[in-house]
Design an enzyme around this catalytic site. Structure first.
Site, short mmCIF file in Angstrom:
data_model
loop_
_atom_site.label_atom_id
_atom_site.label_comp_id
_atom_site.label_asym_id
_atom_site.label_seq_id
_atom_site.Cartn_x
_atom_site.Cartn_y
_atom_site.Cartn_z
N GLY A 22 10.95 37.02 78.54
CA GLY A 22 10.84 38.47 78.39
C GLY A 22 11.36 39.29 79.55
N ASN A 24 14.35 40.58 79.82
CA ASN A 24 15.05 41.73 79.23
C ASN A 24 14.06 42.75 78.70
OD1 ASN A 24 18.17 41.57 79.06
ND2 ASN A 24 17.47 39.46 78.73
N MET A 100 14.58 33.73 69.65
CA MET A 100 15.34 32.51 69.37
C MET A 100 15.07 31.99 67.96
SD MET A 100 16.95 32.57 72.15
CE MET A 100 17.80 31.05 72.46
N ARG A 101 15.24 32.86 66.99
CA ARG A 101 15.10 32.47 65.59
C ARG A 101 16.36 32.91 64.85
NH1 ARG A 101 11.88 29.17 63.20
NH2 ARG A 101 11.96 30.40 61.28
N LEU A 103 17.87 34.44 61.77
CA LEU A 103 17.30 35.34 60.76
C LEU A 103 18.06 35.18 59.44
CD1 LEU A 103 16.95 38.34 63.20
CD2 LEU A 103 15.04 37.11 62.12
N ASN A 117 21.31 42.65 69.40
CA ASN A 117 21.00 41.38 70.06
C ASN A 117 21.76 41.29 71.37
OD1 ASN A 117 19.92 38.73 70.32
ND2 ASN A 117 21.87 37.87 69.64
N HIS A 119 23.45 38.37 73.75
CA HIS A 119 23.83 36.95 73.72
C HIS A 119 24.51 36.60 75.04
CE1 HIS A 119 24.84 33.08 72.05
NE2 HIS A 119 26.03 33.22 72.60
N SER A 146 26.95 39.66 76.13
CA SER A 146 27.41 40.60 75.10
C SER A 146 26.20 41.23 74.41
CB SER A 146 28.22 39.86 74.03
OG SER A 146 29.28 39.13 74.59
N LEU A 154 26.00 34.41 62.36
CA LEU A 154 25.21 34.13 63.56
C LEU A 154 26.03 34.36 64.83
CD1 LEU A 154 22.53 32.99 64.72
CD2 LEU A 154 23.60 30.72 64.60
N ASP A 155 25.53 35.21 65.72
CA ASP A 155 26.22 35.57 66.98
C ASP A 155 27.63 36.10 66.71
OD1 ASP A 155 24.00 34.76 68.46
OD2 ASP A 155 24.76 32.72 68.71
N GLN A 181 21.92 37.13 83.62
CA GLN A 181 20.72 37.90 83.23
C GLN A 181 20.58 39.19 84.03
OE1 GLN A 181 17.02 35.76 82.97
NE2 GLN A 181 17.42 35.47 80.80
N GLU A 184 22.46 41.61 82.21
CA GLU A 184 21.78 42.02 80.96
C GLU A 184 20.73 43.08 81.23
OE1 GLU A 184 20.20 38.30 79.43
OE2 GLU A 184 22.11 37.81 78.44
C1 GAR Z 1 18.65 36.16 77.58
O1 GAR Z 1 19.44 35.76 78.65
C2 GAR Z 1 19.47 36.31 76.32
O2 GAR Z 1 20.83 36.55 76.58
C3 GAR Z 1 19.31 34.97 75.65
O3 GAR Z 1 18.01 34.57 75.95
C4 GAR Z 1 17.64 35.07 77.22
C5 GAR Z 1 16.23 35.59 77.13
O4 GAR Z 1 15.73 35.86 78.39
N1 GAR Z 1 19.52 35.10 74.25
C6 GAR Z 1 20.05 34.15 73.50
O5 GAR Z 1 20.37 33.07 73.93
C7 GAR Z 1 20.22 34.52 72.04
N2 GAR Z 1 21.08 33.60 71.37
P1 GAR Z 1 14.44 36.77 78.58
O6 GAR Z 1 13.38 36.25 77.62
O7 GAR Z 1 14.06 36.57 80.01
O8 GAR Z 1 14.84 38.18 78.26
#
Ligand code: GAR
Length: 227
Positions: A22, A24, A100-101, A103, A117, A119, A146, A154-155, A181, A184
């Site tokens: 979590g 993000n 991480m599901r 949909l 989303n 990614h 992205s 998907l993605d 991250q 992000e």
């Molecule tokens: C993030 O880095 C995001 O880009 C990735 O999961 C991480 C979650 O981190 N998402 C994916 O891989 C989606 N396919 P967080 O829980 O610390 O935000």
């Protein structure tokens, strides 16, 4: 999002879905604390009861909910329950932040144009999992993240914005992932802000519109935004 009678703009209703740490979500909560932020996180949901990120929502007094996917016999029944819960929250925007599901098409179509989303790759490169390891293995000199609209592919939904990071000589999955991250955490709140301001939309033809016009290229922000 829509002006109210008093002249004060109504904030867009945001629901964030997570599965894990979590970080993000935490960045979005911090951004949304600014009084002028045009969106309000009305709830945070997880498919995993143990998702550490739920604590950020609890600390910020944001409603949380868990729909544990292991209790559902099919993807359709899980997604049906999630649609039901989300509909009760009346969201203008659903933000997937490490959710991480996969949909179902029904779910994605139901919330078309309201589903974002993040990614961790420069899409269309490295759809799916283990993106940092794959970038390292390929010998890429640049990697990144992205933000995209979610569609049935998907993605593969239309990309709104990307942030790049250099791949350094001694990078590991962890060091590269941490650099991605950090980007992000800056980029996602900006894109969410623009969405809530009505500046970003998905057209009928699956184009990303910015201020009503198709974007000529994926958006990137100047490097100093990240400093
Ligand atoms: C993030 O880095 C995001 O880009 C990735 O999961 C991480 C979650 O981190 N998402 C994916 O891989 C989606 N396919 P967080 O829980 O610390 O935000």
């Amino acid at each position: 999002m829509t002006p109210s009678g008093s002249g004060t703009p109504t904030k867009a209703r945001i629901v964030v879905l997570i599965s894990g740490a979590g970080t993000n979500l935490q960045a979005l909560i911090e951004a949304a604390m600014a009084t002028e932020f045009p969106g309000q996180i009305v709830a945070v949901g997880s498919n995993r009861p143990e998702a550490a990120g739920l604590q950020y929502a609890e600390q910020a007094n944001i409603e949380t909910f868990v729909i544990d996917h292991t209790r559902y016999s099919s993807r359709e029944s899980f997604d049906g329950e999630l649609i039901h819960k989300l509909e009760n929250l009346n969201p203008d925007l659903i933000v997937l932040a490490g959710f991480m599901r996969i949909l179902t098409d029904d779910f994605v179509r139901h919330f078309r144009g309201r589903l974002l989303n993040v990614h961790p790759s420069l899409l269309p490169k490295y759809q799916g999992l283990k993106t940092h390891a794959r970038a390292l293995e390929a010998g890429d000199t640049a990697h990144g993240t992205s933000i995209h609209f979610v569609t049935e592919e998907l993605d593969g939904g239309p990309v709104i914005a990307q942030a790049q990071v250099p791949v350094l000589e001694n990078d590991t999955d962890q060091t590269l992932g941490a650099r991605v991250q950090a980007r992000e955490h800056v980029l996602y709140p900006i894109i969410v802000r623009w969405f809530c301001e009505g500046r970003i939309n998905l057209s009928e033809k699956d184009e990303v519109l910015f201020d009503g016009e198709p974007i000529p290229a994926i958006l990137t922000l100047p490097a100093d935004v990240y400093q």
